[in-house]
Scaffold this motif. Sequence first.
Motif, PDB file in Angstrom:
ATOM      1  N   THR A 108       0.822  -1.226   0.000  1.00 22.02           N
ATOM      2  CA  THR A 108       0.000   0.000   0.000  1.00 22.02           C
ATOM      3  C   THR A 108       0.853   1.272   0.000  1.00 22.02           C
ATOM      4  O   THR A 108       0.466   2.269  -0.612  1.00 22.02           O
ATOM      5  CB  THR A 108      -0.963   0.023   1.204  1.00 22.02           C
ATOM      6  N   GLU A 109       1.986   1.231   0.654  1.00 26.76           N
ATOM      7  CA  GLU A 109       2.871   2.400   0.678  1.00 26.76           C
ATOM      8  C   GLU A 109       3.441   2.662  -0.725  1.00 26.76           C
ATOM      9  O   GLU A 109       3.500   3.810  -1.177  1.00 26.76           O
ATOM     10  CB  GLU A 109       4.004   2.154   1.682  1.00 26.76           C
ATOM     11  N   LEU A 110       3.826   1.621  -1.400  1.00 22.92           N
ATOM     12  CA  LEU A 110       4.335   1.744  -2.765  1.00 22.92           C
ATOM     13  C   LEU A 110       3.221   2.219  -3.694  1.00 22.92           C
ATOM     14  O   LEU A 110       3.422   3.116  -4.519  1.00 22.92           O
ATOM     15  CB  LEU A 110       4.900   0.398  -3.234  1.00 22.92           C
ATOM     16  N   PHE A 111       2.032   1.637  -3.551  1.00 24.71           N
ATOM     17  CA  PHE A 111       0.902   2.047  -4.381  1.00 24.71           C
ATOM     18  C   PHE A 111       0.586   3.530  -4.175  1.00 24.71           C
ATOM     19  O   PHE A 111       0.279   4.255  -5.135  1.00 24.71           O
ATOM     20  CB  PHE A 111      -0.340   1.204  -4.104  1.00 24.71           C
ATOM     21  N   SER A 112       0.691   4.001  -2.956  1.00 26.56           N
ATOM     22  CA  SER A 112       0.424   5.408  -2.669  1.00 26.56           C
ATOM     23  C   SER A 112       1.395   6.314  -3.426  1.00 26.56           C
ATOM     24  O   SER A 112       1.002   7.349  -3.962  1.00 26.56           O
ATOM     25  CB  SER A 112       0.536   5.649  -1.158  1.00 26.56           C
ATOM     26  N   ARG A 113       2.655   5.891  -3.497  1.00 21.21           N
ATOM     27  CA  ARG A 113       3.642   6.672  -4.256  1.00 21.21           C
ATOM     28  C   ARG A 113       3.281   6.680  -5.745  1.00 21.21           C
ATOM     29  O   ARG A 113       3.357   7.722  -6.407  1.00 21.21           O
ATOM     30  CB  ARG A 113       5.049   6.114  -4.071  1.00 21.21           C
ATOM     31  N   ILE A 114       2.917   5.526  -6.262  1.00 19.71           N
ATOM     32  CA  ILE A 114       2.552   5.427  -7.676  1.00 19.71           C
ATOM     33  C   ILE A 114       1.340   6.306  -7.964  1.00 19.71           C
ATOM     34  O   ILE A 114       1.283   7.007  -8.980  1.00 19.71           O
ATOM     35  CB  ILE A 114       2.284   3.954  -8.060  1.00 19.71           C
ATOM     36  N   GLN A 115       0.393   6.277  -7.050  1.00 17.79           N
ATOM     37  CA  GLN A 115      -0.813   7.101  -7.210  1.00 17.79           C
ATOM     38  C   GLN A 115      -0.463   8.587  -7.213  1.00 17.79           C
ATOM     39  O   GLN A 115      -1.015   9.360  -8.000  1.00 17.79           O
ATOM     40  CB  GLN A 115      -1.805   6.775  -6.101  1.00 17.79           C
ATOM     41  N   LYS A 116       0.484   8.997  -6.363  1.00 21.09           N
ATOM     42  CA  LYS A 116       0.910  10.407  -6.340  1.00 21.09           C
ATOM     43  C   LYS A 116       1.569  10.799  -7.657  1.00 21.09           C
ATOM     44  O   LYS A 116       1.361  11.908  -8.158  1.00 21.09           O
ATOM     45  CB  LYS A 116       1.861  10.659  -5.173  1.00 21.09           C
ATOM     46  N   VAL A 117       2.367   9.894  -8.208  1.00 21.77           N
ATOM     47  CA  VAL A 117       3.001  10.178  -9.500  1.00 21.77           C
ATOM     48  C   VAL A 117       1.920  10.317 -10.573  1.00 21.77           C
ATOM     49  O   VAL A 117       1.942  11.253 -11.368  1.00 21.77           O
ATOM     50  CB  VAL A 117       4.011   9.069  -9.885  1.00 21.77           C
ATOM     51  N   TYR A 118       0.968   9.414 -10.576  1.00 21.73           N
ATOM     52  CA  TYR A 118      -0.117   9.467 -11.565  1.00 21.73           C
ATOM     53  C   TYR A 118      -0.918  10.761 -11.421  1.00 21.73           C
ATOM     54  O   TYR A 118      -1.213  11.434 -12.412  1.00 21.73           O
ATOM     55  CB  TYR A 118      -1.036   8.253 -11.429  1.00 21.73           C
ATOM     56  N   THR A 119      -1.233  11.120 -10.210  1.00 19.07           N
ATOM     57  CA  THR A 119      -2.015  12.330  -9.955  1.00 19.07           C
ATOM     58  C   THR A 119      -1.278  13.578 -10.440  1.00 19.07           C
ATOM     59  O   THR A 119      -1.895  14.520 -10.923  1.00 19.07           O
ATOM     60  CB  THR A 119      -2.331  12.459  -8.453  1.00 19.07           C
TER      61      THR A 119
END
Length: 127
Positions: A108-119
């Motif tokens: 989930t921590e990694l996914f959160s980073r990916i989501q921030k990059v996407y956003t």
Amino acid sequence: MDLSVLTKNSDYTNEAIDFKSIRAEQFPPALDLAIAANKKAIEAIKQASEPSFKNTIEALEDSSEEMEFVSSVYHNLLHACTNDELQNIANDFNTKVAAASNDMILDTELFSRIQKVYTNKLNFNLN
């Protein structure tokens, strides 16, 4: 046990793999080393500064390179030149690869980073 045939670049043209030098018993420890390197790389990604395309997406793509290499060599040998030794390690080998992949995908921590990059993708000047 020498694992260099699975962990270092080959001296052959185009870094071709020396399949004749590989023994089945080399795969489990080589995979363990590759998984450990992947986990270390994932932790480094999660500890990096503000998420960017380079320190998150590119780093994530590079993080499993060793694991993918060991897995690819193993599966090529398993399918092209199978033997009892290769087949005997298949279940444990594939379970380890799947677990490592799941750990990465479900982090989930990694996914959160990916989501921030996407956003923030428009801020990265990507083509």
